[in-house]
Motif scaffolding. Structure first.
Motif, PDB file in Angstrom:
ATOM      1  N   GLU A 212      37.096   5.189  -7.350  1.00 43.77           N
ATOM      2  CA  GLU A 212      36.989   6.066  -8.520  1.00 43.77           C
ATOM      3  C   GLU A 212      37.990   7.216  -8.415  1.00 43.77           C
ATOM      4  OE1 GLU A 212      35.054   5.069 -10.966  1.00 43.77           O
ATOM      5  OE2 GLU A 212      34.421   3.394  -9.696  1.00 43.77           O
TER       6      GLU A 212
ATOM      7  N   CYS B 240      27.888   0.212 -10.941  1.00 43.07           N
ATOM      8  CA  CYS B 240      28.185   0.918 -12.188  1.00 43.07           C
ATOM      9  C   CYS B 240      27.110   1.946 -12.520  1.00 43.07           C
ATOM     10  CB  CYS B 240      28.343  -0.076 -13.338  1.00 43.07           C
ATOM     11  SG  CYS B 240      26.907  -1.128 -13.641  1.00 43.07           S
ATOM     12  N   ASP B 241      25.858   1.651 -12.165  1.00 42.61           N
ATOM     13  CA  ASP B 241      24.764   2.592 -12.430  1.00 42.61           C
ATOM     14  C   ASP B 241      24.859   3.809 -11.512  1.00 42.61           C
ATOM     15  OD1 ASP B 241      23.690   0.990 -14.429  1.00 42.61           O
ATOM     16  OD2 ASP B 241      22.477  -0.156 -13.022  1.00 42.61           O
TER      17      ASP B 241
ATOM     18  N   PHE C  92      27.673   5.955 -12.879  1.00 42.72           N
ATOM     19  CA  PHE C  92      27.200   6.602 -14.107  1.00 42.72           C
ATOM     20  C   PHE C  92      26.299   7.783 -13.769  1.00 42.72           C
ATOM     21  CE2 PHE C  92      23.789   7.048 -17.259  1.00 42.72           C
ATOM     22  CZ  PHE C  92      24.524   7.317 -18.399  1.00 42.72           C
ATOM     23  N   ALA C  93      25.371   7.578 -12.824  1.00 42.00           N
ATOM     24  CA  ALA C  93      24.436   8.641 -12.446  1.00 42.00           C
ATOM     25  C   ALA C  93      25.169   9.832 -11.851  1.00 42.00           C
ATOM     26  CB  ALA C  93      23.400   8.111 -11.457  1.00 42.00           C
TER      27      ALA C  93
ATOM     28  N   ARG D 205      28.205  10.856 -12.452  1.00 44.52           N
ATOM     29  CA  ARG D 205      28.889  11.590 -13.518  1.00 44.52           C
ATOM     30  C   ARG D 205      27.889  12.352 -14.387  1.00 44.52           C
ATOM     31  NH1 ARG D 205      32.631   6.512 -14.305  1.00 44.52           N
ATOM     32  NH2 ARG D 205      34.392   7.081 -12.956  1.00 44.52           N
ATOM     33  N   GLN D 206      26.756  11.731 -14.671  1.00 46.75           N
ATOM     34  CA  GLN D 206      25.742  12.391 -15.485  1.00 46.75           C
ATOM     35  C   GLN D 206      25.180  13.626 -14.783  1.00 46.75           C
ATOM     36  OE1 GLN D 206      24.173  11.507 -18.748  1.00 46.75           O
ATOM     37  NE2 GLN D 206      26.279  10.746 -18.810  1.00 46.75           N
TER      38      GLN D 206
END
Length: 208
Positions: A28, A113-114, A117-118, A120-121
């Motif tokens: 990333e 991917c989860d 995502f977490a 970044r959230q």
């Protein structure tokens, strides 16, 4: 203007798992792993030194566990953002971690991917809770909670202690122990002591 990368600290005592997460994060462009801790004590010390944007925290580690480390970090740094990343799926473990200050709770089987995502959230101030974790919490919403005394009794039961020995350990009468056990079985909808212990371990009410 290019945004600075999200800086992370990981706390987990399993080297293979740490290496796996390091490999995921290295893919990333907007994330940088500042360091890895193998205990709660080390996680707290490294947080003070590195001040990462997000911490990935396991719960079960030698010495200071993840739950206490979360409390120490968030009490000292109220704006700290912690994601629990663990194998433990008990509703009490989830509830205690969120109460301690965790922003999210992920199971180690979470898809890559989860996880990304977490991260970044949470970095943006969100508190993402996966559907499977939310379901576990919902299943026990409204259940009668065990008192601290009842949890203590159940912990002794898990060690195989008799009512008499539990009474001696706790400085109470055997009849009081029986009364606690009756309440424990009713609250946990358990048929006997063994089922109560198994359920309590699964839910994270007591630890092995």
């Amino acid at each position: 203007m290019t945004q600075p990368p999200i800086t992370l600290l990981m706390a987990d005592d399993h080297p293979i798992f740490r290496h796996g997460i390091e490999a995921i994060l290295s893919l990333e462009d907007d994330m940088t792993l500042l360091g890895s801790a193998n205990s709660g004590e080390q996680a707290v010390a490294m947080y003070r030194e590195l001040r990462p944007d997000v911490v990935l925290m396991d719960l079960q580690m030698p010495g200071m566990g993840g739950l206490r480390a979360i409390r120490e970090i968030t009490e000292e740094f109220p704006n700290a953002k912690v994601i629990v990343l663990t194998t433990y799926q008990g509703d009490m473990q989830i509830s205690n971690a969120l109460k301690a200050g965790a922003a999210s709770y992920l199971i180690k089987s979470t898809l890559r991917c989860d996880l990304i995502f977490a991260i970044r959230q949470v970095h943006e101030g969100g508190r993402p809770i996966p559907v499977d974790v939310a379901k576990v919490i919902q299943e026990h919403t409204g259940d009668d909670a065990l008192s601290a005394r009842e949890i203590e009794v159940l912990g002794h039961v898990a060690l195989g202690f008799s009512n008499k020995r539990i009474a001696n350990q706790m400085g109470i009468s055997a009849e009081t122990v029986k009364s606690h056990m009756k309440s424990i079985l009713a609250k946990m909808k358990a048929r006997d002591r063994a089922e109560a212990v198994v359920t309590a371990l699964r839910r994270g009410i007591i630890e092995e």
